[in-house]
Design a protein around this motif. Structure first.
Motif, short mmCIF file in Angstrom:
data_model
loop_
_atom_site.label_atom_id
_atom_site.label_comp_id
_atom_site.label_asym_id
_atom_site.label_seq_id
_atom_site.Cartn_x
_atom_site.Cartn_y
_atom_site.Cartn_z
N ASN A 29 0.79 -1.23 0.00
CA ASN A 29 0.00 0.00 0.00
C ASN A 29 0.83 1.28 0.00
OD1 ASN A 29 -2.31 -1.54 0.04
ND2 ASN A 29 -2.83 -1.09 2.16
N THR A 30 1.97 1.27 0.64
CA THR A 30 2.73 2.51 0.83
C THR A 30 3.31 3.08 -0.45
OG1 THR A 30 4.76 1.30 1.36
CG2 THR A 30 3.33 1.95 3.22
N PHE A 31 3.40 2.30 -1.51
CA PHE A 31 3.94 2.84 -2.76
C PHE A 31 2.96 2.70 -3.92
CE2 PHE A 31 5.63 -1.39 -1.98
CZ PHE A 31 5.36 -2.08 -3.15
N ILE A 32 1.68 2.60 -3.60
CA ILE A 32 0.63 2.60 -4.62
C ILE A 32 -0.01 3.98 -4.62
CG2 ILE A 32 -1.52 1.52 -5.37
CD1 ILE A 32 1.00 -0.31 -5.54
N GLY A 33 0.09 4.66 -5.75
CA GLY A 33 -0.30 6.06 -5.84
C GLY A 33 -1.74 6.37 -5.49
N TYR A 34 -2.67 5.50 -5.79
CA TYR A 34 -4.08 5.81 -5.53
C TYR A 34 -4.54 5.39 -4.14
CZ TYR A 34 -4.89 0.94 -7.03
OH TYR A 34 -4.85 -0.42 -7.17
N MET A 35 -3.65 4.78 -3.37
CA MET A 35 -4.01 4.40 -2.00
C MET A 35 -3.80 5.59 -1.07
SD MET A 35 -5.13 1.37 -2.14
CE MET A 35 -5.22 0.91 -0.42
N PRO A 36 -4.69 5.76 -0.08
CA PRO A 36 -4.51 6.87 0.87
C PRO A 36 -3.17 6.76 1.59
CG PRO A 36 -6.62 5.75 1.21
CD PRO A 36 -5.85 4.94 0.22
N GLN A 37 -2.49 7.86 1.75
CA GLN A 37 -1.18 7.91 2.41
C GLN A 37 -1.27 8.80 3.64
OE1 GLN A 37 1.29 5.94 1.16
NE2 GLN A 37 -0.03 5.36 -0.54
N ASP A 38 -0.39 8.55 4.61
CA ASP A 38 -0.36 9.35 5.84
C ASP A 38 0.24 10.73 5.63
OD1 ASP A 38 -1.49 7.26 7.25
OD2 ASP A 38 0.44 6.49 7.95
N SER A 39 1.06 10.87 4.60
CA SER A 39 1.71 12.15 4.36
C SER A 39 1.75 12.42 2.86
CB SER A 39 3.13 12.14 4.94
OG SER A 39 3.88 11.11 4.33
N TYR A 40 2.22 13.61 2.52
CA TYR A 40 2.33 14.01 1.11
C TYR A 40 3.22 13.03 0.36
CZ TYR A 40 3.95 16.52 -2.97
OH TYR A 40 4.28 16.86 -4.25
N THR A 41 2.80 12.67 -0.83
CA THR A 41 3.60 11.79 -1.67
C THR A 41 3.66 12.34 -3.08
OG1 THR A 41 1.71 10.41 -2.22
CG2 THR A 41 3.08 9.68 -0.40
N ASN A 42 4.73 12.00 -3.75
CA ASN A 42 4.87 12.27 -5.18
C ASN A 42 5.54 11.05 -5.79
OD1 ASN A 42 7.68 12.50 -4.77
ND2 ASN A 42 7.55 14.71 -4.46
N CYS A 43 5.80 11.14 -7.06
CA CYS A 43 6.36 10.00 -7.79
C CYS A 43 7.69 9.54 -7.17
CB CYS A 43 6.54 10.40 -9.25
SG CYS A 43 7.04 9.07 -10.33
N LYS A 44 8.57 10.47 -6.86
CA LYS A 44 9.88 10.13 -6.29
C LYS A 44 9.74 9.42 -4.94
CE LYS A 44 13.00 12.52 -8.93
NZ LYS A 44 13.56 11.66 -9.93
N ILE A 45 8.84 9.90 -4.10
CA ILE A 45 8.63 9.30 -2.79
C ILE A 45 8.09 7.88 -2.94
CG2 ILE A 45 7.24 9.41 -0.68
CD1 ILE A 45 7.49 12.50 -0.89
N LEU A 46 7.15 7.68 -3.87
CA LEU A 46 6.60 6.34 -4.09
C LEU A 46 7.67 5.38 -4.59
CD1 LEU A 46 3.16 7.26 -5.71
CD2 LEU A 46 3.57 6.46 -3.38
N ILE A 47 8.55 5.87 -5.47
CA ILE A 47 9.65 5.03 -5.96
C ILE A 47 10.61 4.68 -4.82
CG2 ILE A 47 11.69 5.01 -7.46
CD1 ILE A 47 9.14 4.53 -9.02
N LEU A 48 10.92 5.65 -3.97
CA LEU A 48 11.79 5.37 -2.82
C LEU A 48 11.17 4.31 -1.91
CD1 LEU A 48 13.07 8.93 -1.83
CD2 LEU A 48 14.42 7.04 -2.73
N ARG A 49 9.88 4.43 -1.66
CA ARG A 49 9.19 3.44 -0.82
C ARG A 49 9.20 2.07 -1.48
NH1 ARG A 49 3.87 6.91 1.00
NH2 ARG A 49 4.95 8.37 2.35
N PHE A 50 9.05 2.04 -2.79
CA PHE A 50 9.11 0.78 -3.53
C PHE A 50 10.48 0.14 -3.38
CE2 PHE A 50 10.18 -1.17 -7.74
CZ PHE A 50 9.48 -2.35 -7.56
N HIS A 51 11.54 0.93 -3.52
CA HIS A 51 12.90 0.39 -3.37
C HIS A 51 13.14 -0.10 -1.94
CE1 HIS A 51 14.25 2.80 -7.11
NE2 HIS A 51 13.81 1.60 -7.44
N GLU A 52 12.62 0.63 -0.95
CA GLU A 52 12.74 0.17 0.43
C GLU A 52 12.03 -1.17 0.61
OE1 GLU A 52 11.10 3.36 2.74
OE2 GLU A 52 12.86 4.64 2.45
N PHE A 53 10.86 -1.29 0.02
CA PHE A 53 10.10 -2.54 0.09
C PHE A 53 10.90 -3.69 -0.53
CE2 PHE A 53 7.34 -5.55 -2.15
CZ PHE A 53 6.57 -6.04 -1.10
#
Length: 79
Positions: free
Chosen positions: A44-68
């Motif tokens: 969920n944390t790197f899926i763009g259409y899922m509600p997030q706890d904080s502001y997200t953009n493409c770069k943040i989602l990619i970072l979360r994906f790499h962390e995953f």
């Protein structure tokens, strides 16, 4: 079965990460995979259409994906 499914998911997502160079296209492909896999909660944390706890953009989602991917690879002892 769950462990084998996690391994296959890791391999598929790693391959996507290696082959797709455009961040937006990568996120689109990840979302398609997410949909086809029945919406696994741990993604969920790197899926763009899922509600997030904080502001997200493409770069943040990619970072979360790499962390995953890194965490999943370590837990599965694949990297």
């Amino acid at each position: 079965y769950k462990l084998e499914n996690r391994k296959l998911r890791f391999v598929y997502l790693s391959k996507l990460n290696d082959e797709v160079t455009d961040d937006k296209k990568l996120l689109d492909e990840i979302e398609k995979f997410y949909d086809n896999q029945g919406y696994p909660e741990d993604m969920n944390t790197f899926i763009g259409y899922m509600p997030q706890d904080s502001y997200t953009n493409c770069k943040i989602l990619i970072l979360r994906f790499h962390e995953f991917l890194n965490l999943e690879g370590e837990q599965l002892r694949l990297i």
